[in-house]
Design a protein around this motif. Structure first.
Motif, PDB file in Angstrom:
ATOM      1  N   ARG A 152       0.827  -1.206   0.000  1.00 14.76           N
ATOM      2  CA  ARG A 152       0.000   0.000   0.000  1.00 14.76           C
ATOM      3  C   ARG A 152       0.867   1.266   0.000  1.00 14.76           C
ATOM      4  O   ARG A 152       0.385   2.356  -0.305  1.00 14.76           O
ATOM      5  CB  ARG A 152      -0.915   0.010   1.217  1.00 14.76           C
ATOM      6  N   ALA A 153       2.149   1.116   0.353  1.00 15.11           N
ATOM      7  CA  ALA A 153       3.056   2.268   0.392  1.00 15.11           C
ATOM      8  C   ALA A 153       3.763   2.494  -0.937  1.00 15.11           C
ATOM      9  O   ALA A 153       4.467   3.487  -1.092  1.00 15.11           O
ATOM     10  CB  ALA A 153       4.106   2.074   1.494  1.00 15.11           C
ATOM     11  N   ILE A 154       3.595   1.586  -1.924  1.00 12.97           N
ATOM     12  CA  ILE A 154       4.270   1.745  -3.208  1.00 12.97           C
ATOM     13  C   ILE A 154       3.684   2.965  -3.919  1.00 12.97           C
ATOM     14  O   ILE A 154       2.469   3.074  -4.078  1.00 12.97           O
ATOM     15  CB  ILE A 154       4.098   0.482  -4.075  1.00 12.97           C
ATOM     16  N   PRO A 155       4.538   3.883  -4.344  1.00 10.96           N
ATOM     17  CA  PRO A 155       4.011   5.083  -5.004  1.00 10.96           C
ATOM     18  C   PRO A 155       3.478   4.779  -6.398  1.00 10.96           C
ATOM     19  O   PRO A 155       4.009   3.921  -7.106  1.00 10.96           O
ATOM     20  CB  PRO A 155       5.235   6.006  -5.074  1.00 10.96           C
ATOM     21  N   ALA A 156       2.412   5.483  -6.758  1.00  5.30           N
ATOM     22  CA  ALA A 156       1.842   5.325  -8.094  1.00  5.30           C
ATOM     23  C   ALA A 156       2.623   6.162  -9.095  1.00  5.30           C
ATOM     24  O   ALA A 156       3.111   7.247  -8.777  1.00  5.30           O
ATOM     25  CB  ALA A 156       0.372   5.743  -8.094  1.00  5.30           C
ATOM     26  N   GLY A 157       2.748   5.659 -10.286  1.00  6.60           N
ATOM     27  CA  GLY A 157       3.395   6.411 -11.353  1.00  6.60           C
ATOM     28  C   GLY A 157       2.453   7.448 -11.954  1.00  6.60           C
ATOM     29  O   GLY A 157       1.289   7.558 -11.549  1.00  6.60           O
ATOM     30  N   PRO A 158       2.930   8.178 -12.943  1.00  4.10           N
ATOM     31  CA  PRO A 158       2.108   9.238 -13.530  1.00  4.10           C
ATOM     32  C   PRO A 158       1.097   8.735 -14.565  1.00  4.10           C
ATOM     33  O   PRO A 158       0.280   9.514 -15.058  1.00  4.10           O
ATOM     34  CB  PRO A 158       3.158  10.140 -14.200  1.00  4.10           C
ATOM     35  N   GLU A 159       1.121   7.456 -14.894  1.00  5.60           N
ATOM     36  CA  GLU A 159       0.264   6.941 -15.944  1.00  5.60           C
ATOM     37  C   GLU A 159      -1.211   6.981 -15.526  1.00  5.60           C
ATOM     38  O   GLU A 159      -1.536   6.871 -14.339  1.00  5.60           O
ATOM     39  CB  GLU A 159       0.638   5.491 -16.285  1.00  5.60           C
ATOM     40  N   PRO A 160      -2.121   7.119 -16.474  1.00 10.69           N
ATOM     41  CA  PRO A 160      -3.554   7.084 -16.150  1.00 10.69           C
ATOM     42  C   PRO A 160      -3.930   5.755 -15.497  1.00 10.69           C
ATOM     43  O   PRO A 160      -3.508   4.682 -15.951  1.00 10.69           O
ATOM     44  CB  PRO A 160      -4.230   7.234 -17.519  1.00 10.69           C
ATOM     45  N   GLY A 161      -4.692   5.816 -14.432  1.00 15.94           N
ATOM     46  CA  GLY A 161      -5.132   4.604 -13.737  1.00 15.94           C
ATOM     47  C   GLY A 161      -4.109   4.007 -12.813  1.00 15.94           C
ATOM     48  O   GLY A 161      -4.363   2.952 -12.207  1.00 15.94           O
ATOM     49  N   ALA A 162      -2.936   4.657 -12.672  1.00 15.91           N
ATOM     50  CA  ALA A 162      -1.867   4.078 -11.849  1.00 15.91           C
ATOM     51  C   ALA A 162      -2.277   3.968 -10.386  1.00 15.91           C
ATOM     52  O   ALA A 162      -1.954   2.988  -9.717  1.00 15.91           O
ATOM     53  CB  ALA A 162      -0.594   4.901 -11.987  1.00 15.91           C
TER      54      ALA A 162
END
Length: 493
Positions: A74-84
């Motif tokens: 749950r701590a993994i950062p989301a990337g900038p891609e749509p739906g990330a």
């Protein structure tokens, strides 16, 4: 906490009982939706009927590790891609599904009521042994008297004894137990983890039902156990004085000198190194941390491709991690001899081969992923999933040197481990990677700089976690199924 207690997981349990993998994945993802149940609590809710199912201890360890890994993810950062962001939120379904699949047959056995009867409680007030309940528990364990052992534990529970006292007694009984074919202390500590996630309370009986038969095996101890026991029994080696020490711990006393002595000498020398570190001011937790580092260093001498030796070293690291957790949970002197047994277990790891994956990755190891945390973690996941431990370690170190979250790094390594099907050889991979990664995260307990600044020797634990995640084999059919379901969800969102 309310969500954990009252969330409806009946559809999830139905899918598990029916062996319906597709529906199990759908229900897991549904529970992970916005505002729903934290992953660890979902795992805990499934663990209780699985415990009533009894049987082998490894599947429930997989489920407990899956709950921990899902929380790290749950701590993994989301990337900038749509739906990330939505993808990151759903990815913890993978370790959870692996854990659920591991215990599916146990849930089918343990879900129907009424549940099996446990022996009537034998309360501490009814025990006449001079040493009280602990002595009676040790005697029952020595005699492999499963019924009396369970009765004493139920006595702790029925009289409202603090759960920490119950677990402390269990740990003390197992202070000199280490066999090649079972993992008594690992199972005991793992049961405490499951109960932590399930909030203890009325959930103690199913764990007693599950755990006691696993502890009562007749398998002989490893050869190093008796010398460690004899060392601990010598009056000059008693550790009761440690609990009375008031000085601030000097954890550097459990540093490189301890590790060298544990890895170089015989069993007596390893135990003596523990005693010397404690006398020099290290805490029991610091010594346990040092032993985990020593186990990781020994693991790194295993040659690439030698899976059996990697598993053996991984289990020793899992054991020292369990000892470390015991020392964090209790300061009762009865558990301190575990440090001697742990030192002997690490000392017993012998190998003549040296891996190409040294503590420092070669300068030629490819560094990819740029500087952004999410991009680095994606590169790390790809490299580890492809079995390229050297490249994965180089990326992991770059990530840490940039000051990014070690918890997210642990989540990615756990995610890679979760790609191995837990119903086959992967039942070892997920718990071993979780143990190495958690020990890595807890190393500030050893003293010195923070985890992001890489204290001396700590890279061995990071290397161990990367190797275990990258090199242990296993099927990936379940992971592929989960990935396809998540992709469909994202496409339809």
């Amino acid at each position: 906490m309310v969500a954990a207690v009252h969330a409806d997981i009946s559809l999830l349990l139905d899918a598990l009982s029916a062996g319906d993998e597709a529906r199990l994945i759908d229900e897991t993802i549904e529970l992970l939706g916005p505002g729903k149940v934290p992953p660890a609590h979902i795992a805990a809710r499934v663990a209780i009927p699985a415990a009533w199912g009894g049987g082998d201890g490894h599947p429930l360890m997989v489920l407990g590790a899956a709950g921990k890994i899902a929380e790290w993810m749950r701590a993994i950062p989301a990337g900038p891609e749509p739906g990330a962001e939505q993808e990151i939120r759903l990815q913890p379904a993978l370790p959870l599904v692996q854990g659920f699949m591991a215990v599916a047959d146990r849930v089918r056995v343990g879900l129907p009521e009424p549940h099996p009867d446990l022996p009537p409680p034998l309360t501490p007030f009814e025990i006449t042994a001079p040493g009280g309940a602990l002595e009676a528990l040790r005697e029952a364990f020595t005699n492999r008297d499963t019924r009396r052992f369970a009765s004493i534990l139920m006595g702790y529970y029925r009289t409202g004894t603090d759960y920490r006292a119950l677990m402390t007694s269990l740990y003390a009984v197992l202070a000199h137990r280490y066999t090649a074919s079972d993992h008594a202390l690992i199972f005991a500590v793992g049961s405490a983890r499951v109960l932590d996630m399930a909030d203890w309370g009325v959930r103690v009986p199913p764990l007693i039902y599950w755990l006691v038969p696993l502890l009562m095996t007749a398998d002989p101890d490893e050869a190093f156990v008796e010398p460690a026991r004899q060392f601990a029994a010598t009056p000059d080696h008693d550790l009761a004085w440690v609990a009375k020490r008031l000085a601030v711990a000097k954890e550097d006393a459990a540093g490189p000198a301890l590790r060298r002595a544990v890895l170089a000498g015989d069993t007596a020398a390893a135990c003596a190194a523990v005693l010397a570190a404690l006398r020099a001011g290290a805490s029991t937790r610091g010594v346990a941390s040092g032993l985990s580092l020593a186990a990781a260093e020994r693991l790194l001498t295993v040659a690439p491709g030698d899976t059996d030796s990697l598993l053996r070293a991984g289990h020793a690291l899992q054991y020292t991690h369990a000892v470390h957790r015991v020392m964090r949970q209790t300061q009762d002197v009865a558990v301190y001899p575990l440090l001697y047994t742990a030192a002997a277990a690490v000392n017993a790891l012998r190998t003549a081969s040296v891996t190409a994956l040294a503590n420092t990755a070669p300068a030629s190891a490819p560094l990819s992923g740029g500087l952004i945390a999410a991009a680095l973690l994606r590169s790390l996941e790809q490299q580890a999933s492809q079995g390229d431990a050297i490249a994965a370690l180089a990326t992991a170190r770059r990530y840490i040197q940039m000051g990014h979250s070690p918890r997210s790094l642990a989540g990615v390594l756990g995610n890679v481990a979760s790609q191995r099907d837990a119903r086959t050889q992967g039942q070892h991979t997920l718990p071993l990677v979780a143990a190495a990664a958690e020990e890595y995260l807890e190393q500030p307990d050893f003293g010195g700089p923070s985890v992001t600044n890489q204290p001396a020797g700590q890279s061995a634990l990071l290397s161990a976690a990367v190797r275990l995640a990258s090199e242990l084999p296993g099927d990936t059919a379940v992971a592929g199924h989960v990935a396809r379901v998540i992709a469909r969800r994202l496409a339809s969102a």
